[in-house]
Design a protein around this motif. Sequence first.
Motif, PDB file in Angstrom:
ATOM      1  N   UNK A 163       0.934  -1.258   0.110  1.00 21.85           N
ATOM      2  CA  UNK A 163      -0.037   0.111   0.085  1.00 21.85           C
ATOM      3  C   UNK A 163       0.703   1.206  -0.053  1.00 21.85           C
ATOM      4  N   UNK A 164       2.071   1.227  -0.436  1.00 20.54           N
ATOM      5  CA  UNK A 164       2.826   2.349  -0.496  1.00 20.54           C
ATOM      6  C   UNK A 164       2.440   3.562  -1.157  1.00 20.54           C
ATOM      7  N   UNK A 165       1.636   3.281  -2.344  1.00 22.59           N
ATOM      8  CA  UNK A 165       0.955   4.410  -2.984  1.00 22.59           C
ATOM      9  C   UNK A 165      -0.027   5.081  -2.291  1.00 22.59           C
ATOM     10  N   UNK A 166      -0.649   4.795  -1.086  1.00 20.76           N
ATOM     11  CA  UNK A 166      -1.544   5.358  -0.301  1.00 20.76           C
ATOM     12  C   UNK A 166      -0.868   6.000   1.000  1.00 20.76           C
ATOM     13  N   UNK A 167      -0.552   7.069   0.835  1.00 16.50           N
ATOM     14  CA  UNK A 167       0.487   7.856   1.829  1.00 16.50           C
ATOM     15  C   UNK A 167      -0.408   7.804   3.034  1.00 16.50           C
ATOM     16  N   UNK A 168      -1.633   7.626   3.225  1.00 15.62           N
ATOM     17  CA  UNK A 168      -2.374   7.914   4.427  1.00 15.62           C
ATOM     18  C   UNK A 168      -2.668   6.495   5.301  1.00 15.62           C
ATOM     19  N   UNK A 169      -2.055   5.595   4.440  1.00 13.15           N
ATOM     20  CA  UNK A 169      -2.296   4.206   5.070  1.00 13.15           C
ATOM     21  C   UNK A 169      -1.002   3.933   6.072  1.00 13.15           C
ATOM     22  N   UNK A 170      -1.345   3.249   6.981  1.00 16.27           N
ATOM     23  CA  UNK A 170      -0.011   2.873   8.101  1.00 16.27           C
ATOM     24  C   UNK A 170       0.413   1.468   7.642  1.00 16.27           C
ATOM     25  N   UNK A 171      -0.134   0.773   6.565  1.00 12.41           N
ATOM     26  CA  UNK A 171       0.592  -0.673   6.244  1.00 12.41           C
ATOM     27  C   UNK A 171       1.927  -0.513   5.961  1.00 12.41           C
ATOM     28  N   UNK A 172       2.606   0.403   5.408  1.00  9.80           N
ATOM     29  CA  UNK A 172       3.792   0.495   4.658  1.00  9.80           C
ATOM     30  C   UNK A 172       4.630   0.729   5.709  1.00  9.80           C
ATOM     31  N   UNK A 173       4.392   1.580   6.764  1.00  9.30           N
ATOM     32  CA  UNK A 173       5.161   1.659   8.190  1.00  9.30           C
ATOM     33  C   UNK A 173       5.224   0.382   8.933  1.00  9.30           C
ATOM     34  N   UNK A 174       4.176  -0.191   8.900  1.00  9.27           N
ATOM     35  CA  UNK A 174       4.254  -1.554   9.543  1.00  9.27           C
ATOM     36  C   UNK A 174       5.135  -2.702   8.981  1.00  9.27           C
ATOM     37  N   UNK A 175       5.009  -2.601   7.772  1.00  9.85           N
ATOM     38  CA  UNK A 175       5.921  -3.340   6.564  1.00  9.85           C
ATOM     39  C   UNK A 175       7.512  -3.133   6.955  1.00  9.85           C
ATOM     40  N   UNK A 176       7.689  -1.776   6.869  1.00  6.84           N
ATOM     41  CA  UNK A 176       9.092  -1.551   7.287  1.00  6.84           C
ATOM     42  C   UNK A 176       9.655  -1.975   8.845  1.00  6.84           C
ATOM     43  N   UNK A 177       8.785  -1.761   9.672  1.00  5.07           N
ATOM     44  CA  UNK A 177       9.059  -2.063  10.855  1.00  5.07           C
ATOM     45  C   UNK A 177       9.226  -3.658  10.960  1.00  5.07           C
ATOM     46  N   UNK A 178       8.381  -4.539  10.270  1.00  6.25           N
ATOM     47  CA  UNK A 178       8.604  -5.791  10.406  1.00  6.25           C
ATOM     48  C   UNK A 178       9.811  -6.290   9.582  1.00  6.25           C
ATOM     49  N   UNK A 179      10.158  -5.790   8.486  1.00  4.09           N
ATOM     50  CA  UNK A 179      11.273  -5.970   7.503  1.00  4.09           C
ATOM     51  C   UNK A 179      12.532  -5.666   8.410  1.00  4.09           C
ATOM     52  N   UNK A 180      12.765  -4.578   9.084  1.00  2.00           N
ATOM     53  CA  UNK A 180      13.740  -4.391  10.047  1.00  2.00           C
ATOM     54  C   UNK A 180      13.809  -5.483  11.060  1.00  2.00           C
TER      55      UNK A 180
END
Length: 360
Positions: A163-180
């Motif tokens: 969902x990185x194309x949706x800047x209002x979604x928190x899914x990308x931040x959660x994916x980055x956190x999990x990837x880290x």
Amino acid sequence: MRANQARLDFDALRHNLAHARSLAPGARTMCVVKANGYGHGGLAIAQALEAHTDALAVACIEEALELREGGVRCPILLLEGVFAADELPLAAEHNLWVMIDNHKQLQWLEQAQLAAPITCWLKVDTGMHRLGVQPEEAEAFHSRLMACANRTGELVTCTHFASADDLSSDQTARQIELFNAITASLPGPRSAANSPGLLGWPDSHFDWIRPGYMLYGNSPFAQAHANTEALRPVMTLTSAVISLRDLAPGDSVGYAATWTAERPSRIATISIGYGDGYPRLANNGTPVLINGQRVPLVGRVSMDMITVDVTDLSEVAIGDEAILWGPQLTAGEVAGHAQTIGYELTTRMPARTPRVITAP
């Protein structure tokens, strides 16, 4: 000959790549040229980018071999990996990099008889739930790949955003956190940023960026964003007016009479349709440029023609240029009128529409 052309500006292509690299100056760059270079012409695009990128990426081995046969020598990653064990010797022969995202692909690699080892990437699933090993399996996969005699070079661990194309979604931040968290104990480079990740999520840049859609000058976002302002569309889809007629109020246009004139109207017919890559679902009112001025599509899109209302233009003549999308009218805007996305418009461009390179 019909006037239809998909005009390609390769100066714009390289400009967009330079912009991508400027957003993540510490990362290496892998340009995504799958699906025939997003419909722009895969080989020509790869040849134009090869000297300016660290690697290229395609979806499958057929796409990679086409580039190799055309003389492209830089590293090429198979984003979906191999679909059968017998593709691995071909990958080794042609120096292709291979994605590993499941047990079967890893087993094929471990059991293969290869003339030379292969560079591999390991994909982990952080929330897209399409490809990639499960987070709890990542360490075991990584260890087996590091120990595999058929693997060579750096082992890049990567993921893909949903969902990185949706800047209002928190899914990308959660994916980055999990990837880290997944990669904290795994040695080697990391990669996560596709075009929207690169443009809108700086924490996703890591060691490799993978620009695709943005290379072709299109924004993946529905809303304006500062990092997309510098993008320059590579493709300008053009055609021409082939007929003009005057309609009285109450006259309808095209199949199924989906548009009816409410005033005396002048209608121009343009020699492009869904058989040429223009979206059939484009609705009444979709903008088209005639001599640089916006006019609305009226009537249903046909296989070979569309009709537009030019009543409000002071002058229009047979042979006048029509632009369906380009720098002044983005593919994304047109796609919005057809209930789709710009990605689909360019990737579904058929061979019937000639690609013409206007700036090498």
